[in-house]
Design a protein around this motif. Sequence first.
Motif, PDB file in Angstrom:
ATOM      1  N   ALA A  48       0.835  -1.208   0.000  1.00  6.46           N
ATOM      2  CA  ALA A  48       0.000   0.000   0.000  1.00  6.46           C
ATOM      3  C   ALA A  48       0.869   1.258   0.000  1.00  6.46           C
ATOM      4  CB  ALA A  48      -0.916   0.001   1.221  1.00  6.46           C
ATOM      5  N   SER A  49       0.275   2.344  -0.492  1.00  2.41           N
ATOM      6  CA  SER A  49       0.957   3.643  -0.431  1.00  2.41           C
ATOM      7  C   SER A  49       0.343   4.547   0.625  1.00  2.41           C
ATOM      8  CB  SER A  49       0.900   4.329  -1.794  1.00  2.41           C
ATOM      9  OG  SER A  49      -0.451   4.520  -2.206  1.00  2.41           O
ATOM     10  N   ALA A  50      -0.957   4.407   0.890  1.00  2.00           N
ATOM     11  CA  ALA A  50      -1.639   5.200   1.912  1.00  2.00           C
ATOM     12  C   ALA A  50      -2.664   4.294   2.594  1.00  2.00           C
ATOM     13  CB  ALA A  50      -2.331   6.415   1.306  1.00  2.00           C
ATOM     14  N   ALA A  51      -2.515   4.098   3.902  1.00  4.39           N
ATOM     15  CA  ALA A  51      -3.330   3.120   4.618  1.00  4.39           C
ATOM     16  C   ALA A  51      -4.030   3.767   5.808  1.00  4.39           C
ATOM     17  CB  ALA A  51      -2.468   1.959   5.103  1.00  4.39           C
ATOM     18  N   LEU A  52      -5.240   3.279   6.076  1.00  2.00           N
ATOM     19  CA  LEU A  52      -6.038   3.724   7.219  1.00  2.00           C
ATOM     20  C   LEU A  52      -6.496   2.500   7.995  1.00  2.00           C
ATOM     21  CD1 LEU A  52      -7.823   5.713   8.880  1.00  2.00           C
ATOM     22  CD2 LEU A  52      -9.587   5.404   7.108  1.00  2.00           C
ATOM     23  N   ASP A  53      -6.241   2.499   9.316  1.00  4.15           N
ATOM     24  CA  ASP A  53      -6.747   1.446  10.195  1.00  4.15           C
ATOM     25  C   ASP A  53      -7.868   2.028  11.037  1.00  4.15           C
ATOM     26  OD1 ASP A  53      -6.403  -1.341  11.027  1.00  4.15           O
ATOM     27  OD2 ASP A  53      -5.928  -0.499  12.988  1.00  4.15           O
ATOM     28  N   VAL A  54      -9.078   1.494  10.885  1.00  6.41           N
ATOM     29  CA  VAL A  54     -10.272   2.035  11.526  1.00  6.41           C
ATOM     30  C   VAL A  54     -10.539   1.288  12.834  1.00  6.41           C
ATOM     31  CG1 VAL A  54     -12.755   2.419  11.268  1.00  6.41           C
ATOM     32  CG2 VAL A  54     -11.243   2.689   9.295  1.00  6.41           C
ATOM     33  N   GLN A  55     -10.864   2.056  13.893  1.00  8.35           N
ATOM     34  CA  GLN A  55     -11.136   1.483  15.211  1.00  8.35           C
ATOM     35  C   GLN A  55      -9.958   0.597  15.633  1.00  8.35           C
ATOM     36  OE1 GLN A  55     -15.179  -0.051  15.673  1.00  8.35           O
ATOM     37  NE2 GLN A  55     -15.939   1.393  14.140  1.00  8.35           N
ATOM     38  N   THR A  56      -8.798   1.225  15.732  1.00  9.14           N
ATOM     39  CA  THR A  56      -7.537   0.507  15.941  1.00  9.14           C
ATOM     40  C   THR A  56      -7.360  -0.036  17.346  1.00  9.14           C
ATOM     41  OG1 THR A  56      -5.186   0.650  15.365  1.00  9.14           O
ATOM     42  CG2 THR A  56      -6.109   2.481  16.647  1.00  9.14           C
ATOM     43  N   GLY A  57      -8.277   0.293  18.286  1.00  6.57           N
ATOM     44  CA  GLY A  57      -8.104  -0.157  19.665  1.00  6.57           C
ATOM     45  C   GLY A  57      -6.888   0.523  20.276  1.00  6.57           C
ATOM     46  N   GLY A  58      -6.015  -0.260  20.883  1.00  7.89           N
ATOM     47  CA  GLY A  58      -4.773   0.277  21.421  1.00  7.89           C
ATOM     48  C   GLY A  58      -3.646   0.294  20.420  1.00  7.89           C
ATOM     49  N   GLY A  59      -3.952  -0.029  19.158  1.00  5.05           N
ATOM     50  CA  GLY A  59      -2.948  -0.003  18.099  1.00  5.05           C
ATOM     51  C   GLY A  59      -2.085  -1.241  18.015  1.00  5.05           C
ATOM     52  N   GLU A  60      -2.386  -2.270  18.846  1.00  7.21           N
ATOM     53  CA  GLU A  60      -1.496  -3.424  18.935  1.00  7.21           C
ATOM     54  C   GLU A  60      -1.408  -4.215  17.633  1.00  7.21           C
ATOM     55  OE1 GLU A  60      -3.454  -2.743  23.018  1.00  7.21           O
ATOM     56  OE2 GLU A  60      -4.139  -2.906  20.931  1.00  7.21           O
ATOM     57  N   VAL A  61      -2.551  -4.445  16.991  1.00  2.00           N
ATOM     58  CA  VAL A  61      -2.545  -5.254  15.766  1.00  2.00           C
ATOM     59  C   VAL A  61      -1.857  -4.493  14.634  1.00  2.00           C
ATOM     60  CG1 VAL A  61      -3.995  -6.380  14.032  1.00  2.00           C
ATOM     61  CG2 VAL A  61      -4.596  -6.540  16.453  1.00  2.00           C
TER      62      VAL A  61
END
Length: 256
Positions: A48-61
């Motif tokens: 990917a060149s631009a990525a979004l993680d939605v509802q990331t929690g604590g960011g662990e995954v």
Amino acid sequence: MDVFESLLAEGGAVPTDGWDFSWFEGRASEARPSWGYALSLAGRLADASAALDVQTGGGEVLDFALGRAAPEAPVLTVATEGWPANVAKATALLRPRGIAVVASPEEGPLPFADAAFDLVSSRHPVRPLWGEIARVLQPGGTYFAQHVGPRSVFELVEYFLGPQPAAVNSARHPDRERADAERAGLEIVDLRAQRLRVEFHDIAAVVHFLRKVVWMVPGFTVETYRTRLRALHERIEADGPFVAHSTRQLVEARRP
């Protein structure tokens, strides 16, 4: 203090921020889906060149996946989270990677321009925002996620709440996920579901789980459910672990 009261106190004292479930080791277990979501996400991040993680929690995954994707991680990566405690935790974890965590309500809208990302990901969103996901994806972009499926851990839910109505039982069904995604203009590339064994070995694990995953038994408190908790404690002591089953769905969709 007897064993039951001691376990209640222990389960009630564990912090619930983030999505680190390491405290449950030796006290509860859940089989993992065969597809290995975090490692699969790493492969997609590398492309990917631009990525979004939605509802990331604590960011662990996301942190784990980016660690496996490096040095081919996207030039731009952003995450959203709606729970203030998790926003702070995810920011502390992800900022060293140069990732901004944006405080954004779970019900949306996503605070980004149209066609801003070529990859949107999410692990266990409360509710997938199909219209918003389609909007922020570039043409040809991919949504890659692991969702909670229908009736997940409902043996435990129904122990406390009793039989659930049809509308609750059918929520998150794969057929509904597909229809909602297609209605938003996305094409489903892959949709797989698995049912997985869950075991709770003591009542502290049950208490912590219901405090952490708050939508399972809405309004759960130890005092409200003390009688049911004691009965479940005695059942576990006599018969062994309380067994339930989680459901997980791997979802990959593309914007045409």
